[in-house]
Design a protein around this motif. Sequence first.
Motif, short mmCIF file in Angstrom:
data_model
loop_
_atom_site.label_atom_id
_atom_site.label_comp_id
_atom_site.label_asym_id
_atom_site.label_seq_id
_atom_site.Cartn_x
_atom_site.Cartn_y
_atom_site.Cartn_z
N ALA A 195 0.82 -1.22 0.00
CA ALA A 195 0.00 0.00 0.00
C ALA A 195 0.86 1.26 0.00
O ALA A 195 2.01 1.25 0.43
CB ALA A 195 -0.90 -0.01 1.22
N ASP A 210 -3.70 5.00 -0.63
CA ASP A 210 -4.69 3.94 -0.39
C ASP A 210 -5.42 4.10 0.95
O ASP A 210 -6.32 3.31 1.25
CB ASP A 210 -4.00 2.57 -0.41
N ILE A 267 -8.68 1.99 2.23
CA ILE A 267 -8.57 0.99 3.30
C ILE A 267 -9.61 1.29 4.38
O ILE A 267 -10.32 0.39 4.84
CB ILE A 267 -7.14 0.97 3.90
N TYR A 269 0.94 -2.34 5.12
CA TYR A 269 -0.27 -2.88 4.50
C TYR A 269 0.00 -3.44 3.10
O TYR A 269 0.83 -2.93 2.36
CB TYR A 269 -1.35 -1.79 4.38
N THR A 270 -0.74 -4.48 2.77
CA THR A 270 -0.80 -5.03 1.42
C THR A 270 -2.24 -4.84 0.96
O THR A 270 -3.16 -5.05 1.76
CB THR A 270 -0.45 -6.54 1.43
N VAL A 271 -2.43 -4.44 -0.30
CA VAL A 271 -3.80 -4.24 -0.77
C VAL A 271 -4.03 -4.95 -2.11
O VAL A 271 -3.08 -5.24 -2.84
CB VAL A 271 -4.13 -2.74 -0.98
N ILE A 274 -9.91 -0.15 -3.82
CA ILE A 274 -9.27 -1.13 -2.94
C ILE A 274 -10.35 -2.10 -2.46
O ILE A 274 -11.33 -1.67 -1.86
CB ILE A 274 -8.66 -0.43 -1.69
N CYS A 290 -7.35 -6.04 1.86
CA CYS A 290 -6.15 -5.54 2.52
C CYS A 290 -5.78 -6.42 3.71
O CYS A 290 -6.58 -7.23 4.18
CB CYS A 290 -6.34 -4.09 2.99
#
Length: 449
Positions: free
Chosen positions: A308, A312, A316, A344-346, A353, A356
């Motif tokens: 992220a 983002d 999120i 974070y990974t999204v 988005i 996450c």
Amino acid sequence: MNTPVFNFTFVPWFRSVAPYIHMHRGKTFVVAIAGEAIAAGKLQNIAQDLALIQSMGVQVVLVHGFRPQVNEQLRAKGHQARYSHGMRITDEVALDCAQEAAGQLRYEIEAAFSQGLPNTPMAGSTVRMISGNFITARPVGVVDGIDFQHSGLVRKVDAAGIRRALDFGAMVLMSPFGFSPTGEAFNLTMEEVATSVAISIQADKLIFLTEVPGIPLDTAHPISEDNPIDTELPLDTAKKLLEALPPAQRPTDTAFYLQHCVKACEGGVERSHILPFAVDGSLLLEVYVHDGIGTMVIDEKLESLREATADDIGGILQLIEPFERDGTLVKRSRTEIERDIGQYTVIEHDGVIFGCAALYPYPEARTAEMAALTVSPQSQSQGDGERILKRIEQRAKASGFESIFVLTTRTMHWFLRRGFQQVNPDWLPEARKRKYNWDRKSQVLVKKL
Ligand SMILES: CC(C)(COP(=O)(O)OP(=O)(O)OC[C@H]1O[C@@H](n2cnc3c(N)ncnc32)[C@H](O)[C@@H]1OP(=O)(O)O)[C@@H](O)C(=O)NCCC(=O)NCCS
């Protein structure tokens, strides 16, 4: 009545495989086996595994290599094998040897798939093999002043012909040969044939069974306990890695199979795999077990799974807010998310988005917490939760953590199905234990990496 002990082991085990059997039914796999696998005596077991895979509803195209077999023929004729640019130079003698080797291998492979003795894994199997002139080839020609003579490249694949043979219920067997419209035979590489076929029939998987076990996490060092196989490489990462690697000369070079996996993924084959033939049953382990055994290059072009950025944060917040409201997730403020955005990974699609998760490290305990795993309600049950989990696992592994853990009140079973085990909250790293909300009574689940 005494219940046989394997009711407790066999039945749960068999059921655990069922989702993968359902998932792969009706799919098409192109499986490429290096000639070295056959030279190492692995053909019988590979044939058994492929017959089983096919019987579970997978359409299979099998492409065999023959490098060591051709070299053996050349040696027997007192002729030197010649290579350049990582490719064989096929003169008249080498072409003869290649044709002989291919003929012999074809018989061996057909024989292996014809077995059916009682009390063997092939009992009751009927695998029909169809081979044919599915590939039109063109000469490699003269490169940097070197005439490659009868070495060729794929010009066209008869995808419709291959599809018809598969629909007939057969396994398609291909040798690395192609023919020109003038009727000339060209010696191709097994890797190029497999990749071109996978792209042209838009296979679901391309699998290389090779002498290398996969791609290590750190390609600068050999595979070891501290530097294990990277089980999943997103296409973008694989491309960057390939750019940084020296051009492949030998099949054992890291870039050798990787370049074909990348090409296949770019051509629309969603997943391509590099597996070791040295491990008995590696095909079954890769296809029917959650974590697999080799390296899979996966194309995530439709929606992007990425780390992220500050842009983002709004997305999120919007995504997790309904789950905070109903108590599934603990409340996080905008400031907290801003501070932690790098963790974070999204998953994003067209700027929205819709998935996450965050990874909070506890380096002193060599572990990290996965938090706020969320997939938007309209996108759930399409495997995105699992893809985010895998990416988080990769990030944790790359940082040298030995495990990841989650705290959950309602999603325990989702995690249990994905290799997590419940532990007592006392297990938590000290710093996390201090923040543990004993009233919320979250369950703590850990997954070893
Ligand atoms: C848990 C969650 C991230 C899974 O995302 P997803 O993209 O739907 O996950 P996948 O597609 O990989 O897996 C879907 C499977 O999980 C199952 N599943 C979903 N929620 C579950 C739960 N709470 N418990 C058990 N299984 C669950 C689905 O039924 C589906 O099973 P099926 O394949 O047999 O139909 C998503 O349901 C979610 O956002 N839930 C709300 C937030 C949450 O609970 N997060 C965990 C915080 S610790």
